[in-house]
Design a protein around this motif. Structure first.
Motif, PDB file in Angstrom:
ATOM      1  N   PRO A   1       0.832  -1.213   0.000  1.00  0.00           N
ATOM      2  CA  PRO A   1       0.000   0.000   0.000  1.00  0.00           C
ATOM      3  C   PRO A   1       0.864   1.259   0.000  1.00  0.00           C
ATOM      4  CG  PRO A   1      -0.060  -1.082   2.141  1.00  0.00           C
ATOM      5  CD  PRO A   1       0.663  -2.011   1.229  1.00  0.00           C
ATOM      6  N   ARG A   2       0.428   2.241  -0.766  1.00  0.00           N
ATOM      7  CA  ARG A   2       1.131   3.522  -0.835  1.00  0.00           C
ATOM      8  C   ARG A   2       0.615   4.428   0.289  1.00  0.00           C
ATOM      9  NH1 ARG A   2      -1.080   4.899  -6.510  1.00  0.00           N
ATOM     10  NH2 ARG A   2      -2.861   4.040  -5.372  1.00  0.00           N
ATOM     11  N   VAL A   3       1.543   4.953   1.054  1.00  0.00           N
ATOM     12  CA  VAL A   3       1.191   5.753   2.238  1.00  0.00           C
ATOM     13  C   VAL A   3       1.787   7.146   2.097  1.00  0.00           C
ATOM     14  CG1 VAL A   3       1.353   5.931   4.752  1.00  0.00           C
ATOM     15  CG2 VAL A   3       1.192   3.675   3.664  1.00  0.00           C
TER      16      VAL A   3
ATOM     17  N   GLY B   1       4.099  -0.665   4.285  1.00  0.00           N
ATOM     18  CA  GLY B   1       3.715   0.437   3.423  1.00  0.00           C
ATOM     19  C   GLY B   1       4.878   1.001   2.627  1.00  0.00           C
ATOM     20  N   LEU B   2       4.564   1.559   1.459  1.00  0.00           N
ATOM     21  CA  LEU B   2       5.507   2.344   0.657  1.00  0.00           C
ATOM     22  C   LEU B   2       5.280   3.800   1.019  1.00  0.00           C
ATOM     23  CD1 LEU B   2       5.359   0.736  -2.900  1.00  0.00           C
ATOM     24  CD2 LEU B   2       7.378   0.914  -1.439  1.00  0.00           C
ATOM     25  N   VAL B   3       6.207   4.394   1.729  1.00  0.00           N
ATOM     26  CA  VAL B   3       5.981   5.699   2.348  1.00  0.00           C
ATOM     27  C   VAL B   3       6.470   6.833   1.455  1.00  0.00           C
ATOM     28  CG1 VAL B   3       6.543   7.161   4.325  1.00  0.00           C
ATOM     29  CG2 VAL B   3       6.103   4.718   4.654  1.00  0.00           C
ATOM     30  N   ASP B   4       5.616   7.845   1.306  1.00  0.00           N
ATOM     31  CA  ASP B   4       5.963   9.091   0.647  1.00  0.00           C
ATOM     32  C   ASP B   4       5.857  10.199   1.684  1.00  0.00           C
ATOM     33  OD1 ASP B   4       6.420  11.187  -1.097  1.00  0.00           O
ATOM     34  OD2 ASP B   4       4.364  11.214  -1.864  1.00  0.00           O
ATOM     35  N   PHE B   5       6.981  10.796   2.032  1.00  0.00           N
ATOM     36  CA  PHE B   5       7.007  11.860   3.035  1.00  0.00           C
ATOM     37  C   PHE B   5       7.924  12.969   2.522  1.00  0.00           C
ATOM     38  CE2 PHE B   5       8.599  13.180   7.499  1.00  0.00           C
ATOM     39  CZ  PHE B   5       7.695  14.226   7.541  1.00  0.00           C
ATOM     40  N   PRO B   6       7.400  13.840   1.644  1.00  0.00           N
ATOM     41  CA  PRO B   6       8.248  14.853   1.026  1.00  0.00           C
ATOM     42  C   PRO B   6       8.629  16.007   1.935  1.00  0.00           C
ATOM     43  CG  PRO B   6       5.985  15.066   0.264  1.00  0.00           C
ATOM     44  CD  PRO B   6       6.029  13.832   1.097  1.00  0.00           C
ATOM     45  N   GLY B   7       8.020  16.117   3.075  1.00  0.00           N
ATOM     46  CA  GLY B   7       8.375  17.201   3.987  1.00  0.00           C
ATOM     47  C   GLY B   7       7.166  17.745   4.715  1.00  0.00           C
ATOM     48  N   LEU B   8       7.407  18.700   5.594  1.00  0.00           N
ATOM     49  CA  LEU B   8       6.349  19.284   6.405  1.00  0.00           C
ATOM     50  C   LEU B   8       5.381  20.087   5.545  1.00  0.00           C
ATOM     51  CD1 LEU B   8       8.528  20.524   9.401  1.00  0.00           C
ATOM     52  CD2 LEU B   8       7.203  18.407   9.252  1.00  0.00           C
ATOM     53  N   VAL B   9       4.117  20.131   5.986  1.00  0.00           N
ATOM     54  CA  VAL B   9       3.063  20.859   5.277  1.00  0.00           C
ATOM     55  C   VAL B   9       2.589  21.999   6.179  1.00  0.00           C
ATOM     56  CG1 VAL B   9       0.751  20.702   4.280  1.00  0.00           C
ATOM     57  CG2 VAL B   9       2.351  18.784   4.035  1.00  0.00           C
ATOM     58  N   PRO B  10       2.547  23.224   5.674  1.00  0.00           N
ATOM     59  CA  PRO B  10       2.102  24.353   6.515  1.00  0.00           C
ATOM     60  C   PRO B  10       0.622  24.246   6.866  1.00  0.00           C
ATOM     61  CG  PRO B  10       2.441  25.065   4.234  1.00  0.00           C
ATOM     62  CD  PRO B  10       2.957  23.661   4.322  1.00  0.00           C
ATOM     63  N   ASP B  11       0.244  24.878   7.952  1.00  0.00           N
ATOM     64  CA  ASP B  11      -1.159  24.893   8.392  1.00  0.00           C
ATOM     65  C   ASP B  11      -1.963  25.868   7.544  1.00  0.00           C
ATOM     66  OD1 ASP B  11      -1.198  22.993  10.477  1.00  0.00           O
ATOM     67  OD2 ASP B  11      -0.215  24.408  11.832  1.00  0.00           O
TER      68      ASP B  11
ATOM     69  N   LEU C   1      -4.364  -3.822   3.899  1.00  0.00           N
ATOM     70  CA  LEU C   1      -4.257  -3.540   2.473  1.00  0.00           C
ATOM     71  C   LEU C   1      -3.104  -4.312   1.840  1.00  0.00           C
ATOM     72  CD1 LEU C   1      -4.871   0.322   2.480  1.00  0.00           C
ATOM     73  CD2 LEU C   1      -6.448  -1.453   1.694  1.00  0.00           C
ATOM     74  N   GLY C   2      -2.074  -4.585   2.619  1.00  0.00           N
ATOM     75  CA  GLY C   2      -0.928  -5.340   2.120  1.00  0.00           C
ATOM     76  C   GLY C   2      -1.030  -6.833   2.341  1.00  0.00           C
ATOM     77  N   GLY C   3      -2.217  -7.310   2.759  1.00  0.00           N
ATOM     78  CA  GLY C   3      -2.408  -8.738   2.939  1.00  0.00           C
ATOM     79  C   GLY C   3      -1.908  -9.287   4.252  1.00  0.00           C
ATOM     80  N   ARG C   4      -1.515  -8.435   5.176  1.00  0.00           N
ATOM     81  CA  ARG C   4      -1.000  -8.884   6.473  1.00  0.00           C
ATOM     82  C   ARG C   4      -2.133  -9.023   7.491  1.00  0.00           C
ATOM     83  NH1 ARG C   4       4.893  -7.270   7.086  1.00  0.00           N
ATOM     84  NH2 ARG C   4       5.493  -6.667   4.967  1.00  0.00           N
ATOM     85  N   SER C   5      -1.774  -9.587   8.629  1.00  0.00           N
ATOM     86  CA  SER C   5      -2.734  -9.754   9.714  1.00  0.00           C
ATOM     87  C   SER C   5      -3.156  -8.393  10.255  1.00  0.00           C
ATOM     88  CB  SER C   5      -2.115 -10.584  10.835  1.00  0.00           C
ATOM     89  OG  SER C   5      -2.913 -10.552  12.000  1.00  0.00           O
ATOM     90  N   LEU C   6      -4.433  -8.301  10.666  1.00  0.00           N
ATOM     91  CA  LEU C   6      -4.912  -7.081  11.312  1.00  0.00           C
ATOM     92  C   LEU C   6      -4.282  -6.889  12.684  1.00  0.00           C
ATOM     93  CD1 LEU C   6      -8.754  -7.278  10.571  1.00  0.00           C
ATOM     94  CD2 LEU C   6      -7.074  -5.843   9.417  1.00  0.00           C
TER      95      LEU C   6
END
Length: 416
Positions: A197-199, A237-247, A335-340
């Motif tokens: 899953p893409r996160v 998960g496949l993590v996408d974390f490009p940086g902080l997001v302003p409020d 989502l990735g087929g793993r145990s809950l």
């Protein structure tokens, strides 16, 4: 005169009129979870991935009777009565090597030199270890048995490891390196696995500095981003974390529409004036859950925008960790087929002090464990992340309980 018109779901500066139970939040979430599509991967890339279908062996392993040690393949009866005081002669008629079997059959009183893993020659039923023979002539054509072996001794039988038709690995298994070895041994070169899953991580807060910075004045360094990235990767998960997001509404809304299966928002989920994410989710999708009867993590929200599951986690680090464990991590694993189930080991121990909790609220209490004794550290203190590093794990007080008295035997989920 103008009025501040807010959507029904906007709780900013009002607080939560109603809090959902953890059970209700999980019921909503579980009804929207199913594994992602599958893909085939070569074995060298499959470690840590989740097997999508069972694997049934089409062959036997080993496919032939073979030696399990270096020595001499013999008919066991030919060694009966042999000892260092009563040596029995054996005529050596050839060699059997791995991949190069002895061509022919062996009769009583004969032997074939054999190496570990080599096929057992026709007629033989045992292997006499090399240290149990003596080559008195030095000609390599005749040896003496110094001990007896029984039928089947030092022999690996065909199918001893894996029998044809056996299900060797079941769907849902997280593949380990040794699993790949077994798969290769039965001729499997690639396997079907669930896509990861893409996160997308959306960490908000104008007071935050990027990880690696030094705190400055009234600004603090982002702790949730690195923690959430590691947790999501742990859960597949496949993590996408490009940086902080302003409020600000624009950047947050753009992040909420990222190409992802799961959006995790950290911060801006409660009832403060700058807590924009819940309103944006409600306006552009579905905010199904906001406010949960648990401590910490009560401001947690769950919803959807399009096909994306959105998790609104509190900015306070312990609350963020707790909410991730209960909701976002569960979704990523499913989502990735793993145990809950939580990926934590469990143990039991006896409380040294009481844990208090009101009826109607679930509590997540950090604890230390030593020699069977469970010492509560904290139930509150949502901003004290270091309490989770001092803790060995946590105890859950269900919402139908007033807590646990000293001496109560409790179940502990261990962080490691």
């Amino acid at each position: 005169m103008t009025h501040d018109r807010r959507p029904i779901d906007d709780v900013r500066m009002r607080g939560f009129a109603h809090r959902h139970t953890v059970e209700a939040a999980l019921a909503w979430l579980d009804g929207r979870l199913s594994p992602r599509p599958t893909e085939r991967l070569p074995l060298r890339m499959a470690a840590g991935r989740v097997l999508a279908t069972p694997v049934v062996s089409e062959v036997e392993v080993p496919g032939f009777d073979r030696a399990t040690m270096d020595g001499y393949a013999v008919i066991a009866e030919s060694t009966e009565g042999a000892s260092s005081y009563s040596r029995l002669p054996l005529a050596v008629i050839g060699d059997s090597l791995p991949g190069r079997p002895f061509e022919g059959s062996v009769a009583a009183g004969q032997a074939v030199r054999i190496m570990t893993g080599a096929p057992l020659p026709l007629g033989c039923d045992a292997v006499l270890p090399a240290e149990w023979i003596e080559d008195e002539t030095g000609t390599n054509t005749s040896v003496s048995a110094l001990a007896a072996v029984s039928p089947g001794k030092n022999v690996g039988r065909a199918g001893e490891d894996i029998v044809r038709g056996t299900t060797i690995l079941r769907a849902g298994r997280v593949l380990r390196p040794q699993d790949l070895g077994v798969l290769s041994s039965v001729g499997v070169g690639d396997v079907p696995v669930f896509s990861r899953p893409r996160v997308r991580l959306v960490v908000t807060g104008n007071e935050l500095l990027p990880s690696g910075s030094r705190p400055q004045g009234y600004r603090i360094v982002d702790a949730n981003g690195p923690m959430l990235a590691a947790l999501a990767e742990r859960d597949g998960g496949l993590v996408d974390f490009p940086g902080l997001v302003p409020d600000e509404p624009g950047p947050i809304l753009e992040a909420l529409h990222a190409e992802a299966d799961v959006i995790i928002v950290s911060g801006g989920s409660s009832a403060g004036i700058e807590d924009l994410a819940p309103t944006l989710v409600a306006q552009h999708g579905e905010l199904a859950i906001h406010g949960i009867a648990m401590r910490p993590s009560s401001p947690t929200g769950l919803g959807r925008i399009g096909d994306r599951l959105v998790f609104l986690l509190p900015g306070n680090p312990v609350s963020c960790l707790c909410a991730y464990d209960f909701f976002a991590g569960r979704a990523i694993r499913a989502l990735g087929g793993r145990s809950l189930a939580w990926p934590y080991r469990q143990t039991r121990g006896r409380l040294t002090r009481k844990i208090s909790s009101p009826i109607g609220r679930l509590d997540y209490a950090r604890v230390q464990v030593a020699e069977g004794a469970v010492e509560p550290l904290a139930v509150g203190g949502a901003s004290v992340l270091s309490s989770t590093t001092r803790a060995d794990g946590f105890v859950i007080v269900p919402d139908d309980s007033e807590g646990f008295a000293p001496g109560t035997d409790v179940e502990v989920w261990l962080y490691a």
